[in-house]
Design a protein around this motif. Sequence first.
Motif, PDB file in Angstrom:
ATOM      1  N   GLU B   1       1.051  -1.361   0.098  1.00 54.86           N
ATOM      2  CA  GLU B   1      -0.413  -0.238   0.011  1.00 54.86           C
ATOM      3  C   GLU B   1       0.964   1.125  -0.038  1.00 54.86           C
ATOM      4  O   GLU B   1       1.953   1.659   0.853  1.00 54.86           O
ATOM      5  CB  GLU B   1      -1.045  -0.211   1.291  1.00 54.86           C
ATOM      6  CG  GLU B   1      -1.786   1.480   1.497  1.00 54.86           C
ATOM      7  CD  GLU B   1      -2.893   1.143   2.716  1.00 54.86           C
ATOM      8  OE1 GLU B   1      -1.974   0.388   3.669  1.00 54.86           O
ATOM      9  OE2 GLU B   1      -3.003   2.160   2.488  1.00 54.86           O
ATOM     10  N   VAL B   2       0.736   2.737  -0.948  1.00 52.45           N
ATOM     11  CA  VAL B   2       1.423   3.107  -1.198  1.00 52.45           C
ATOM     12  C   VAL B   2       0.973   4.005  -0.122  1.00 52.45           C
ATOM     13  O   VAL B   2      -0.322   4.141   0.416  1.00 52.45           O
ATOM     14  CB  VAL B   2       1.107   3.913  -2.716  1.00 52.45           C
ATOM     15  CG1 VAL B   2       1.755   5.233  -2.286  1.00 52.45           C
ATOM     16  CG2 VAL B   2       1.519   3.077  -3.201  1.00 52.45           C
ATOM     17  N   GLN B   3       2.022   4.573   0.549  1.00 53.41           N
ATOM     18  CA  GLN B   3       1.818   5.756   1.964  1.00 53.41           C
ATOM     19  C   GLN B   3       3.160   6.917   1.921  1.00 53.41           C
ATOM     20  O   GLN B   3       3.931   6.705   1.819  1.00 53.41           O
ATOM     21  CB  GLN B   3       2.386   4.858   3.409  1.00 53.41           C
ATOM     22  CG  GLN B   3       0.767   4.011   3.937  1.00 53.41           C
ATOM     23  CD  GLN B   3       0.562   3.768   4.970  1.00 53.41           C
ATOM     24  OE1 GLN B   3       1.916   3.639   5.837  1.00 53.41           O
ATOM     25  NE2 GLN B   3      -0.569   2.968   5.431  1.00 53.41           N
ATOM     26  N   LEU B   4       2.303   8.298   2.563  1.00 52.01           N
ATOM     27  CA  LEU B   4       3.154   9.473   2.202  1.00 52.01           C
ATOM     28  C   LEU B   4       3.042   9.953   3.068  1.00 52.01           C
ATOM     29  O   LEU B   4       1.835  10.302   3.739  1.00 52.01           O
ATOM     30  CB  LEU B   4       2.915  10.335   1.605  1.00 52.01           C
ATOM     31  CG  LEU B   4       3.371   9.640  -0.129  1.00 52.01           C
ATOM     32  CD1 LEU B   4       2.424  10.251  -0.849  1.00 52.01           C
ATOM     33  CD2 LEU B   4       4.515   9.695  -0.778  1.00 52.01           C
ATOM     34  N   LEU B   5       3.771  10.738   4.566  1.00 51.12           N
ATOM     35  CA  LEU B   5       4.142  10.630   5.887  1.00 51.12           C
ATOM     36  C   LEU B   5       4.104  12.169   6.021  1.00 51.12           C
ATOM     37  O   LEU B   5       5.894  12.005   5.630  1.00 51.12           O
ATOM     38  CB  LEU B   5       3.481   9.645   6.965  1.00 51.12           C
ATOM     39  CG  LEU B   5       3.388   9.852   8.382  1.00 51.12           C
ATOM     40  CD1 LEU B   5       2.325  10.521   8.371  1.00 51.12           C
ATOM     41  CD2 LEU B   5       3.807   8.596   9.129  1.00 51.12           C
ATOM     42  N   GLU B   6       3.689  12.687   6.382  1.00 46.42           N
ATOM     43  CA  GLU B   6       4.429  14.345   6.296  1.00 46.42           C
ATOM     44  C   GLU B   6       4.279  14.230   7.683  1.00 46.42           C
ATOM     45  O   GLU B   6       4.108  14.284   8.880  1.00 46.42           O
ATOM     46  CB  GLU B   6       3.742  15.778   5.649  1.00 46.42           C
ATOM     47  CG  GLU B   6       3.266  15.606   3.992  1.00 46.42           C
ATOM     48  CD  GLU B   6       2.257  15.031   4.035  1.00 46.42           C
ATOM     49  OE1 GLU B   6       1.168  14.972   3.058  1.00 46.42           O
ATOM     50  OE2 GLU B   6       1.369  14.515   5.089  1.00 46.42           O
ATOM     51  N   SER B   7       6.082  15.168   7.972  1.00 45.50           N
ATOM     52  CA  SER B   7       5.831  15.849   9.178  1.00 45.50           C
ATOM     53  C   SER B   7       6.351  16.752   9.385  1.00 45.50           C
ATOM     54  O   SER B   7       6.892  17.377   8.599  1.00 45.50           O
ATOM     55  CB  SER B   7       7.151  14.357  10.009  1.00 45.50           C
ATOM     56  OG  SER B   7       7.968  14.416   9.587  1.00 45.50           O
ATOM     57  N   GLY B   8       7.292  17.538  10.912  1.00 38.31           N
ATOM     58  CA  GLY B   8       7.124  18.921  10.913  1.00 38.31           C
ATOM     59  C   GLY B   8       7.060  20.176  10.357  1.00 38.31           C
ATOM     60  O   GLY B   8       7.384  21.555  10.587  1.00 38.31           O
ATOM     61  N   GLY B   9       5.845  20.105  10.823  1.00 38.27           N
ATOM     62  CA  GLY B   9       4.316  21.047  10.471  1.00 38.27           C
ATOM     63  C   GLY B   9       4.888  22.020  11.774  1.00 38.27           C
ATOM     64  O   GLY B   9       4.809  20.986  12.547  1.00 38.27           O
ATOM     65  N   GLY B  10       4.278  23.344  11.433  1.00 38.42           N
ATOM     66  CA  GLY B  10       4.253  23.396  13.329  1.00 38.42           C
ATOM     67  C   GLY B  10       4.200  25.123  13.139  1.00 38.42           C
ATOM     68  O   GLY B  10       3.667  25.081  11.877  1.00 38.42           O
ATOM     69  N   LEU B  11       3.750  25.508  14.194  1.00 44.28           N
ATOM     70  CA  LEU B  11       4.322  27.581  13.982  1.00 44.28           C
ATOM     71  C   LEU B  11       5.138  28.244  14.362  1.00 44.28           C
ATOM     72  O   LEU B  11       6.469  27.449  14.629  1.00 44.28           O
ATOM     73  CB  LEU B  11       3.308  28.077  15.557  1.00 44.28           C
ATOM     74  CG  LEU B  11       3.041  29.385  15.913  1.00 44.28           C
ATOM     75  CD1 LEU B  11       2.555  30.566  14.963  1.00 44.28           C
ATOM     76  CD2 LEU B  11       2.266  29.554  17.475  1.00 44.28           C
ATOM     77  N   VAL B  12       5.737  28.768  13.164  1.00 45.12           N
ATOM     78  CA  VAL B  12       6.551  29.738  13.208  1.00 45.12           C
ATOM     79  C   VAL B  12       6.596  31.047  12.907  1.00 45.12           C
ATOM     80  O   VAL B  12       5.764  31.965  12.102  1.00 45.12           O
ATOM     81  CB  VAL B  12       7.634  29.150  11.975  1.00 45.12           C
ATOM     82  CG1 VAL B  12       6.312  29.387  10.324  1.00 45.12           C
ATOM     83  CG2 VAL B  12       9.121  29.422  12.041  1.00 45.12           C
ATOM     84  N   GLN B  13       7.416  32.239  13.773  1.00 38.08           N
ATOM     85  CA  GLN B  13       7.143  33.136  12.819  1.00 38.08           C
ATOM     86  C   GLN B  13       7.645  33.713  11.668  1.00 38.08           C
ATOM     87  O   GLN B  13       8.216  33.386  10.492  1.00 38.08           O
ATOM     88  CB  GLN B  13       8.173  34.074  14.302  1.00 38.08           C
ATOM     89  CG  GLN B  13       8.140  34.433  16.078  1.00 38.08           C
ATOM     90  CD  GLN B  13       8.750  35.108  16.451  1.00 38.08           C
ATOM     91  OE1 GLN B  13       9.827  35.171  16.643  1.00 38.08           O
ATOM     92  NE2 GLN B  13       7.818  34.677  17.405  1.00 38.08           N
ATOM     93  N   PRO B  14       7.304  34.603  11.063  1.00 40.24           N
ATOM     94  CA  PRO B  14       7.276  35.466   9.955  1.00 40.24           C
ATOM     95  C   PRO B  14       9.294  35.606   9.562  1.00 40.24           C
ATOM     96  O   PRO B  14       9.568  36.000  10.591  1.00 40.24           O
ATOM     97  CB  PRO B  14       6.756  37.054  10.234  1.00 40.24           C
ATOM     98  CG  PRO B  14       5.616  36.118  11.214  1.00 40.24           C
ATOM     99  CD  PRO B  14       5.999  35.520  11.838  1.00 40.24           C
ATOM    100  N   GLY B  15       9.361  34.834   8.881  1.00 39.70           N
ATOM    101  CA  GLY B  15      11.257  35.461   8.797  1.00 39.70           C
ATOM    102  C   GLY B  15      11.961  34.198   9.297  1.00 39.70           C
ATOM    103  O   GLY B  15      12.889  33.972   8.924  1.00 39.70           O
ATOM    104  N   GLY B  16      11.054  33.337   9.815  1.00 38.92           N
ATOM    105  CA  GLY B  16      11.609  31.902  10.383  1.00 38.92           C
ATOM    106  C   GLY B  16      12.050  30.867   9.067  1.00 38.92           C
ATOM    107  O   GLY B  16      11.470  30.624   8.085  1.00 38.92           O
ATOM    108  N   SER B  17      12.585  29.602   9.639  1.00 34.96           N
ATOM    109  CA  SER B  17      12.793  28.694   8.434  1.00 34.96           C
ATOM    110  C   SER B  17      11.821  27.031   9.327  1.00 34.96           C
ATOM    111  O   SER B  17      11.837  27.130  10.589  1.00 34.96           O
ATOM    112  CB  SER B  17      13.826  28.738   8.463  1.00 34.96           C
ATOM    113  OG  SER B  17      14.545  29.512   7.673  1.00 34.96           O
ATOM    114  N   LEU B  18      11.523  26.629   8.200  1.00 33.72           N
ATOM    115  CA  LEU B  18      10.960  24.747   8.709  1.00 33.72           C
ATOM    116  C   LEU B  18      11.316  23.939   8.168  1.00 33.72           C
ATOM    117  O   LEU B  18      11.199  24.847   6.536  1.00 33.72           O
ATOM    118  CB  LEU B  18       9.162  25.501   8.731  1.00 33.72           C
ATOM    119  CG  LEU B  18       8.250  24.497   9.791  1.00 33.72           C
ATOM    120  CD1 LEU B  18       8.930  24.364  11.566  1.00 33.72           C
ATOM    121  CD2 LEU B  18       7.371  24.576   9.625  1.00 33.72           C
TER     122      LEU B  18
END
Lengths: 107, 121
Positions: B1-18
């Motif tokens: 079964e094909v699966q794609l699992l994202e991670s790393g999202g969240g809250l960040v301030q303007p100008g920041g990185s993720l």
Amino acid sequence: DIQMTQSPSSLSASVGDRITITCRASQGISNFLAWYQQKPRKVPKLLIYAASTLQSGVPSRFSGSGSETDFTLTISSLQPEDVATYYCQKYNSAPWTFGQGTKVEIK
Amino acid sequence: EVQLLESGGGLVQPGGSLRLSCAASGFTFSSYAVSWVRQAPGKGLEWVATISTSGTSTYYADSVKGRFTISRDNSKNTLYLQMNSLRAVDTAVYYCAKVFRSGYYCPFDYWGQGAPVTVSS
């Protein structure tokens, strides 16, 4: 860049109705056109590719047609489970642009 | 079964990185181009970036060019999106998506569940 314009942006129809959604490309894209269905709070699902080829498992009441600049998605008999937003997408070249979406509701 | 699992999202301030990750399974990851697509709250789908099978070719939407970098590690079956200089307008759910067939110019047949990114002070 090629723009993709869908119409209408929303529609309301009765169960059993035939509905048609239109997607227009600002330049010819041959048949490099896909349709997606996104139900509320769900992930988009590929319905049709190559303008008219039904993805495996998609009910036959869905159909697509067109080429170059003018495309249509038709639902031959609208069902309650078809409530969703439908998007077209070009994929002949970058960018892989989506239309703005058509929201389909039951009257 | 094909699966794609994202991670790393969240809250960040303007100008920041993720940095977002997308772990793939159930198919030969190295044989398919993969993409990121985003959806702002209450809005439509917006293609963000696509990367070739080897990673040597990348494509970006004008709205993110110069700020976002797509990459992949085929040994780890993982897709990445490095997002720098984030703006409020980048607030969205970010989906990774696999192309239908080999080659770039294909629709997307499998999508992850999405990683929410909020840019706010």
